[in-house]
Design a protein around this motif. Structure first.
Motif, PDB file in Angstrom:
ATOM      1  N   ASP A 116       0.312   1.519   4.286  1.00 30.39           N
ATOM      2  CA  ASP A 116       0.913   2.010   3.093  1.00 30.39           C
ATOM      3  C   ASP A 116       2.372   1.389   3.085  1.00 30.39           C
ATOM      4  OD1 ASP A 116       1.995   2.773   0.813  1.00 30.39           O
ATOM      5  OD2 ASP A 116       2.099   4.730   1.326  1.00 30.39           O
ATOM      6  N   ARG A 117       2.573   0.291   2.499  1.00 26.98           N
ATOM      7  CA  ARG A 117       4.174  -0.485   2.534  1.00 26.98           C
ATOM      8  C   ARG A 117       4.871   0.337   1.421  1.00 26.98           C
ATOM      9  NH1 ARG A 117       1.891  -5.955   0.153  1.00 26.98           N
ATOM     10  NH2 ARG A 117       0.903  -4.323  -0.980  1.00 26.98           N
ATOM     11  N   LEU A 118       4.265   0.837   0.255  1.00 26.05           N
ATOM     12  CA  LEU A 118       4.940   1.045  -1.125  1.00 26.05           C
ATOM     13  C   LEU A 118       5.634   2.428  -0.809  1.00 26.05           C
ATOM     14  CD1 LEU A 118       2.146  -0.005  -3.691  1.00 26.05           C
ATOM     15  CD2 LEU A 118       3.939  -1.464  -2.455  1.00 26.05           C
ATOM     16  N   SER A 119       5.161   3.246   0.232  1.00 22.24           N
ATOM     17  CA  SER A 119       5.720   4.626   0.394  1.00 22.24           C
ATOM     18  C   SER A 119       7.178   4.420   1.322  1.00 22.24           C
ATOM     19  CB  SER A 119       4.774   5.463   0.998  1.00 22.24           C
ATOM     20  OG  SER A 119       3.949   6.010   0.197  1.00 22.24           O
ATOM     21  N   SER A 120       7.448   3.263   1.901  1.00 18.25           N
ATOM     22  CA  SER A 120       8.610   3.091   2.663  1.00 18.25           C
ATOM     23  C   SER A 120       9.571   2.188   2.178  1.00 18.25           C
ATOM     24  CB  SER A 120       8.144   2.759   4.169  1.00 18.25           C
ATOM     25  OG  SER A 120       7.302   1.436   3.935  1.00 18.25           O
ATOM     26  N   THR A 121       9.451   0.732   2.447  1.00 15.38           N
ATOM     27  CA  THR A 121      10.303  -0.237   2.311  1.00 15.38           C
ATOM     28  C   THR A 121      10.081  -1.387   1.581  1.00 15.38           C
ATOM     29  OG1 THR A 121       9.811  -1.283   4.449  1.00 15.38           O
ATOM     30  CG2 THR A 121      11.713   0.346   4.531  1.00 15.38           C
ATOM     31  N   TYR A 122       8.991  -1.424   0.855  1.00 16.78           N
ATOM     32  CA  TYR A 122       8.379  -2.567   0.202  1.00 16.78           C
ATOM     33  C   TYR A 122       9.202  -2.988  -1.008  1.00 16.78           C
ATOM     34  CZ  TYR A 122       5.145  -5.777  -2.188  1.00 16.78           C
ATOM     35  OH  TYR A 122       4.493  -6.805  -2.659  1.00 16.78           O
ATOM     36  N   GLY A 144      -6.740   5.347 -11.875  1.00 14.52           N
ATOM     37  CA  GLY A 144      -6.948   6.081 -13.131  1.00 14.52           C
ATOM     38  C   GLY A 144      -8.458   6.011 -13.320  1.00 14.52           C
ATOM     39  N   LEU A 145      -9.306   4.742 -13.004  1.00 15.24           N
ATOM     40  CA  LEU A 145     -10.414   4.612 -13.353  1.00 15.24           C
ATOM     41  C   LEU A 145     -11.384   5.465 -12.254  1.00 15.24           C
ATOM     42  CD1 LEU A 145     -12.489   2.997 -14.885  1.00 15.24           C
ATOM     43  CD2 LEU A 145     -12.738   1.446 -13.094  1.00 15.24           C
ATOM     44  N   PHE A 146     -10.949   5.557 -11.026  1.00 12.49           N
ATOM     45  CA  PHE A 146     -11.802   6.197  -9.899  1.00 12.49           C
ATOM     46  C   PHE A 146     -11.284   7.715  -9.670  1.00 12.49           C
ATOM     47  CE2 PHE A 146     -12.925   1.643  -8.987  1.00 12.49           C
ATOM     48  CZ  PHE A 146     -14.050   1.733  -8.836  1.00 12.49           C
ATOM     49  N   GLY A 147     -10.137   8.224 -10.234  1.00 14.35           N
ATOM     50  CA  GLY A 147      -9.771   9.521 -10.118  1.00 14.35           C
ATOM     51  C   GLY A 147      -9.271   9.617  -8.680  1.00 14.35           C
ATOM     52  N   ALA A 148      -8.630   8.444  -8.033  1.00 18.19           N
ATOM     53  CA  ALA A 148      -8.213   8.560  -6.770  1.00 18.19           C
ATOM     54  C   ALA A 148      -6.282   8.488  -6.747  1.00 18.19           C
ATOM     55  CB  ALA A 148      -8.541   7.312  -6.214  1.00 18.19           C
ATOM     56  N   HIS A 149      -6.061   8.813  -5.388  1.00 18.01           N
ATOM     57  CA  HIS A 149      -4.380   8.542  -5.463  1.00 18.01           C
ATOM     58  C   HIS A 149      -4.003   7.677  -4.303  1.00 18.01           C
ATOM     59  CE1 HIS A 149      -4.372  12.349  -7.929  1.00 18.01           C
ATOM     60  NE2 HIS A 149      -5.493  12.784  -7.309  1.00 18.01           N
ATOM     61  N   VAL A 150      -4.740   6.453  -4.077  1.00 17.39           N
ATOM     62  CA  VAL A 150      -4.428   5.766  -3.190  1.00 17.39           C
ATOM     63  C   VAL A 150      -2.914   4.944  -3.566  1.00 17.39           C
ATOM     64  CG1 VAL A 150      -4.926   3.473  -2.056  1.00 17.39           C
ATOM     65  CG2 VAL A 150      -6.761   5.104  -2.530  1.00 17.39           C
ATOM     66  N   THR A 151      -1.753   4.848  -2.630  1.00 20.68           N
ATOM     67  CA  THR A 151      -0.505   4.435  -2.852  1.00 20.68           C
ATOM     68  C   THR A 151      -0.497   2.872  -3.103  1.00 20.68           C
ATOM     69  OG1 THR A 151       0.304   6.280  -2.274  1.00 20.68           O
ATOM     70  CG2 THR A 151       1.808   4.662  -2.273  1.00 20.68           C
ATOM     71  N   ASP A 152      -1.197   2.282  -1.930  1.00 19.12           N
ATOM     72  CA  ASP A 152      -1.134   0.827  -1.609  1.00 19.12           C
ATOM     73  C   ASP A 152      -2.392   0.076  -1.809  1.00 19.12           C
ATOM     74  OD1 ASP A 152      -0.321  -1.614  -1.003  1.00 19.12           O
ATOM     75  OD2 ASP A 152       1.008  -1.095   0.744  1.00 19.12           O
ATOM     76  N   MET A 195      -1.369   5.542   5.825  1.00 12.81           N
ATOM     77  CA  MET A 195      -0.362   5.657   6.777  1.00 12.81           C
ATOM     78  C   MET A 195       0.752   5.144   6.360  1.00 12.81           C
ATOM     79  SD  MET A 195      -0.453   4.813  10.937  1.00 12.81           S
ATOM     80  CE  MET A 195      -1.823   6.204  11.201  1.00 12.81           C
ATOM     81  N   PRO A 196       2.047   5.423   6.199  1.00 15.39           N
ATOM     82  CA  PRO A 196       3.206   4.660   5.725  1.00 15.39           C
ATOM     83  C   PRO A 196       3.586   3.827   6.768  1.00 15.39           C
ATOM     84  CG  PRO A 196       3.441   6.986   5.241  1.00 15.39           C
ATOM     85  CD  PRO A 196       1.856   6.994   6.014  1.00 15.39           C
ATOM     86  N   ILE A 197       4.078   2.473   6.568  1.00 12.01           N
ATOM     87  CA  ILE A 197       4.572   1.685   7.510  1.00 12.01           C
ATOM     88  C   ILE A 197       5.542   1.118   6.976  1.00 12.01           C
ATOM     89  CG2 ILE A 197       2.031   1.101   8.272  1.00 12.01           C
ATOM     90  CD1 ILE A 197       2.403  -1.578   6.845  1.00 12.01           C
ATOM     91  N   GLN A 198       6.663   0.357   7.891  1.00 12.82           N
ATOM     92  CA  GLN A 198       7.729  -0.232   7.445  1.00 12.82           C
ATOM     93  C   GLN A 198       7.407  -1.718   7.118  1.00 12.82           C
ATOM     94  OE1 GLN A 198      10.788   1.521   7.220  1.00 12.82           O
ATOM     95  NE2 GLN A 198       9.445   3.272   7.440  1.00 12.82           N
ATOM     96  N   TYR A 199       7.657  -1.969   6.055  1.00  8.97           N
ATOM     97  CA  TYR A 199       7.243  -3.359   5.461  1.00  8.97           C
ATOM     98  C   TYR A 199       8.612  -4.232   5.696  1.00  8.97           C
ATOM     99  CZ  TYR A 199       6.203  -7.439   2.594  1.00  8.97           C
ATOM    100  OH  TYR A 199       6.107  -8.372   1.882  1.00  8.97           O
ATOM    101  N   ARG A 200       8.408  -5.497   6.063  1.00  4.62           N
ATOM    102  CA  ARG A 200       9.647  -6.310   6.105  1.00  4.62           C
ATOM    103  C   ARG A 200       9.364  -7.584   5.687  1.00  4.62           C
ATOM    104  NH1 ARG A 200       8.610  -5.475  11.548  1.00  4.62           N
ATOM    105  NH2 ARG A 200       7.512  -7.119  12.679  1.00  4.62           N
TER     106      ARG A 200
END
Length: 314
Positions: A116-122, A144-152, A195-200
């Motif tokens: 997951d890049r979007l929860s950190s530094t993306y 919205g369509l699948f009723g999910a909570h995927v961040t990235d 899993m949050p990761i540090q994107y660069r």
């Protein structure tokens, strides 16, 4: 959870196209993070020294002539056998030191681990505002369509189980493959872990292969196609309801005129309205039929996955 794998074999998958600036460091980083893993670099018609540098750093280099990231991933999944797969890009935007934790989650029993890049530094590192907007749009649409909570939804850094790799049908040819993976997983209720990761961002001298507009259109087309296939009842039912309501409103207008004047003055409108109502009903029925087929496909997928996992253990 599934039975824990003892001493799992790990394959690192790096699809590459003209990444001579970064591929050497990426291979070294993953070999250091996962010393027992085999690093595979699939060269997708590069015109620079990508393949030569990767081989010099100890990677197993193979060629894939069909252009496009989806085609490369399809070849990787077909060719390589391992207990755990780690997929990343060759542009040095993903941290290799997160790979051992991702592998551990797959060993625990998850089907796919999402970096997951979007929860950190993306959003701080990525200098392309339309990419940021596209990530938000895709994430909102699918969740919205699948009723999910995927961040990235669109990250290229993932880890997979053997069963996922061997049962996932790669249909996309290009960069939209990551979106396809996520939708496939949500539709079949697979075990996902973010899993949050540090994107660069890419280092200087490294050029992105993404076409913001072109690849964005392909991603949205993939979402549209997969919604139509995986969620046919909301798709066709909603379209049918819209068309049917328009037809009913037009019929009501003609009926009101008839009640006041005693004659039908707008026959073309009446005929068109009736056809719209019929079309709406046909779309709704189509959605119901396709929804039954989609549910049967999910049942077949689960049965096939269970059979494949059983054969793998024995």
């Amino acid at each position: 959870m599934t039975e824990k794998i003892e001493n799992p074999t790990v394959a690192v998958l790096l699809p590459c196209y003209n990444e001579e600036v970064t591929i050497g460091k990426v291979v070294r980083d993953f070999r250091a993070a996962l010393p027992d893993a085999t690093v595979y670099v699939y060269d997708n018609n590069s015109t620079d020294r990508t393949a030569e540098i990767a081989a010099a750093e100890g990677a197993v280099v193979r060629k894939e002539p069909r252009q496009g990231k989806g085609n490369v991933i399809r070849a990787m999944f077909e060719d390589i056998d391992a207990d755990v797969y780690v997929m990343a890009d060759g542009d040095d935007t993903y941290p290799a030191d997160a790979a051992p934790d991702m592998v551990a989650k797959v060993v625990e029993g998850y089907d796919m681990v999402i970096g997951d890049r979007l929860s950190s530094t993306y959003f701080q590192e990525n200098k392309r505002p339309f990419h940021n907007f596209g990530n938000r749009l895709v994430r909102g649409s699918i969740n919205g369509l699948f009723g999910a909570h995927v961040t990235d939804i669109m990250t290229g850094y993932r880890a997979f189980s053997f069963t996922f790799v061997k049962t996932y049908p790669v249909l996309s040819r290009g960069f939209e493959v990551e979106t396809e993976m996520t939708i496939h997983s949500l539709n079949n209720n697979l075990r996902l872990y973010e899993m949050p990761i540090q994107y660069r961002d890419r280092p200087e001298g490294s050029v992105s292969k993404l076409d913001t507009v072109g690849d964005g259109i392909k991603v949205m087309s993939t979402i549209f196609r997969m919604i139509r296939e995986y969620k046919p009842l909301p798709f066709f039912g909603g379209l049918g309801a819209l068309v049917g309501v328009i037809g009913v409103v037009l019929c009501a207008m003609v009926t009101m005129e008839f009640m006041h004047t005693g004659m039908v003055a707008r026959f073309p409108t009446l005929i068109g309205a009736v056809m719209l109502v019929i079309a709406g009903l046909l779309l709704a029925v189509t959605g119901i039929i396709l929804d039954v087929i989609a549910k049967n496909d999910r049942k077949t997928f689960i049965t096939d996955t269970n059979r494949f996992a059983y054969l793998r253990r024995h």
